[in-house]
Design an enzyme around this catalytic site. Sequence first.
Site, PDB file in Angstrom:
ATOM      1  N   ASN A   1      10.028   4.684   3.858  1.00 33.37           N
ATOM      2  CA  ASN A   1       9.328   3.623   5.146  1.00 33.37           C
ATOM      3  C   ASN A   1      10.657   3.158   5.577  1.00 33.37           C
ATOM      4  O   ASN A   1      11.688   2.984   4.945  1.00 33.37           O
ATOM      5  CB  ASN A   1       8.427   2.788   4.390  1.00 33.37           C
ATOM      6  CG  ASN A   1       7.080   3.389   4.089  1.00 33.37           C
ATOM      7  OD1 ASN A   1       6.322   3.812   4.966  1.00 33.37           O
ATOM      8  ND2 ASN A   1       6.723   3.254   2.748  1.00 33.37           N
TER       9      ASN A   1
ATOM     10  N   HIS B   1       9.358   6.582   9.373  1.00 36.37           N
ATOM     11  CA  HIS B   1      10.085   7.072   8.068  1.00 36.37           C
ATOM     12  C   HIS B   1      11.600   7.227   8.325  1.00 36.37           C
ATOM     13  O   HIS B   1      11.869   7.853   9.187  1.00 36.37           O
ATOM     14  CB  HIS B   1       9.449   8.319   7.386  1.00 36.37           C
ATOM     15  CG  HIS B   1       8.255   7.771   6.616  1.00 36.37           C
ATOM     16  ND1 HIS B   1       7.805   8.322   5.502  1.00 36.37           N
ATOM     17  CD2 HIS B   1       7.180   6.894   6.629  1.00 36.37           C
ATOM     18  CE1 HIS B   1       6.529   8.000   5.057  1.00 36.37           C
ATOM     19  NE2 HIS B   1       6.122   6.964   5.593  1.00 36.37           N
TER      20      HIS B   1
ATOM     21  N   HIS C   1       4.706   3.984  13.099  1.00 34.77           N
ATOM     22  CA  HIS C   1       4.959   4.102  11.549  1.00 34.77           C
ATOM     23  C   HIS C   1       5.959   5.143  11.098  1.00 34.77           C
ATOM     24  O   HIS C   1       5.658   6.210  11.247  1.00 34.77           O
ATOM     25  CB  HIS C   1       3.541   4.518  10.834  1.00 34.77           C
ATOM     26  CG  HIS C   1       3.613   4.624   9.263  1.00 34.77           C
ATOM     27  ND1 HIS C   1       3.149   3.515   8.470  1.00 34.77           N
ATOM     28  CD2 HIS C   1       4.420   5.151   8.401  1.00 34.77           C
ATOM     29  CE1 HIS C   1       3.314   3.897   7.235  1.00 34.77           C
ATOM     30  NE2 HIS C   1       3.992   4.911   7.133  1.00 34.77           N
TER      31      HIS C   1
ATOM     32  N   CYS D   1      11.711   8.334  -1.052  1.00 32.45           N
ATOM     33  CA  CYS D   1      11.670   9.747  -1.498  1.00 32.45           C
ATOM     34  C   CYS D   1      12.363  10.196  -2.677  1.00 32.45           C
ATOM     35  O   CYS D   1      13.643  10.000  -2.699  1.00 32.45           O
ATOM     36  CB  CYS D   1      11.824  10.732  -0.527  1.00 32.45           C
ATOM     37  SG  CYS D   1      11.826  12.550  -0.682  1.00 32.45           S
TER      38      CYS D   1
ATOM     39  N   ARG E   1       0.711  -1.099  -0.041  1.00 32.52           N
ATOM     40  CA  ARG E   1       0.059  -0.131  -0.066  1.00 32.52           C
ATOM     41  C   ARG E   1       0.821   1.134   0.054  1.00 32.52           C
ATOM     42  O   ARG E   1       0.905   2.029  -1.006  1.00 32.52           O
ATOM     43  CB  ARG E   1      -0.790   0.187   1.324  1.00 32.52           C
ATOM     44  CG  ARG E   1      -2.153   0.932   1.066  1.00 32.52           C
ATOM     45  CD  ARG E   1      -1.905   2.319   1.263  1.00 32.52           C
ATOM     46  NE  ARG E   1      -1.340   2.404   2.584  1.00 32.52           N
ATOM     47  CZ  ARG E   1      -0.690   3.742   3.175  1.00 32.52           C
ATOM     48  NH1 ARG E   1      -0.613   4.798   2.403  1.00 32.52           N
ATOM     49  NH2 ARG E   1      -0.275   3.947   4.145  1.00 32.52           N
ATOM     50  N   ASP E   2       1.341   1.550   0.981  1.00 36.56           N
ATOM     51  CA  ASP E   2       2.348   2.655   1.183  1.00 36.56           C
ATOM     52  C   ASP E   2       3.293   2.642   0.214  1.00 36.56           C
ATOM     53  O   ASP E   2       3.558   3.962  -0.186  1.00 36.56           O
ATOM     54  CB  ASP E   2       2.831   2.744   2.664  1.00 36.56           C
ATOM     55  CG  ASP E   2       3.531   4.176   2.984  1.00 36.56           C
ATOM     56  OD1 ASP E   2       3.938   4.920   2.393  1.00 36.56           O
ATOM     57  OD2 ASP E   2       3.630   4.425   4.335  1.00 36.56           O
TER      58      ASP E   2
HETATM   59 ZN    ZN Z   1       4.694   5.374   5.252  1.00 40.04          ZN
END
Ligand code: ZN
Length: 307
Positions: A253, A213, A211, A244, A17-18
């Site tokens: 992530n 990063h 969560h 990124c 997903r992410d």
């Molecule tokens: Zn994330």
Amino acid sequence: MTATQPPEVLISEVGLRDGLQSVKTTMATADKLAWLDALVAAGLQELEVGSFVPAHLLPQMADTAEVVRHALTHPDLTVMALVPNVRGAEVALRAGVHKLTIPVSASAAHSMANVRKTREDMVAEVRAIVALKNQLAPHVKVEAGISTAFGCTLQGAVSEDDVVWLAEAVVQAGADETGLSDTTGMANPAQVRRLFQRVRAAVGEHTGAAHMHNTRGLGLVNCLAAYDVGVRTFDSSLAGLGGCPYAPGASGNVVTEDLVFMFEAMGIHTGVDLDRLFAARAPLQRGLPHEPLYGMTPEAGLPKGWV
Ligand code: ZN
């Protein structure tokens, strides 16, 4: 430690997903399913498999219902999907997911930019989603993930009081869990400790996942800081997918492989097999041949004598 020992931490893999959501290329459904199977084979027990959003907004997620259907063939796997609103929740519930995750922004500016709703409107959306799920599938769990909890690229600092207020509000609205997301990679370990402690004091056992990063290299230390104050669920992405594009070499992530290595090396059981986890990079790379894969542990290999 044996394979039957229950995991002491839950690694919630969010790559499907992410990760895929932030990659421009759309991975073919068959490739997603092969990757998903490899993640399950590695021992991951919870997967966020996609999001239920309009296909014209995120074509990468257009096949989420099909991915959910396949994921449900794996017994004992918790199948999660992200839903931004009631409409998405209804499709997700009908598809049979076990858990919904709703992004709620702590930053007023990010909330307007991201979902064109105020934070109060999003709390109302959480309440409406919970009501719908109680009607359609009462066993389904609802998590409200508080994004930009540690800072926002639009408004800068985010008040900790706002984060705690929002955590209380979403739990009052019926969310089973509320996690904290470092959406912009601005968190530091002292802040992570302080904020998770404050949220736990406010909502107790409803405190959910960290969560984190790795935008500035602090992903793992932030996870460890969260662990130190009682967090036991961690979101991460295989190969740090979702890197990124503005910071070459920096992943977005936290890398699942490195996170599992850290916990296992500390003697904290994850239930995940590292060799099989490394093997799950192959179907990911087949599905996205031009995407860089991150991760220090897969590059260095496991230390001599690792069992
Ligand atoms: Zn994330």
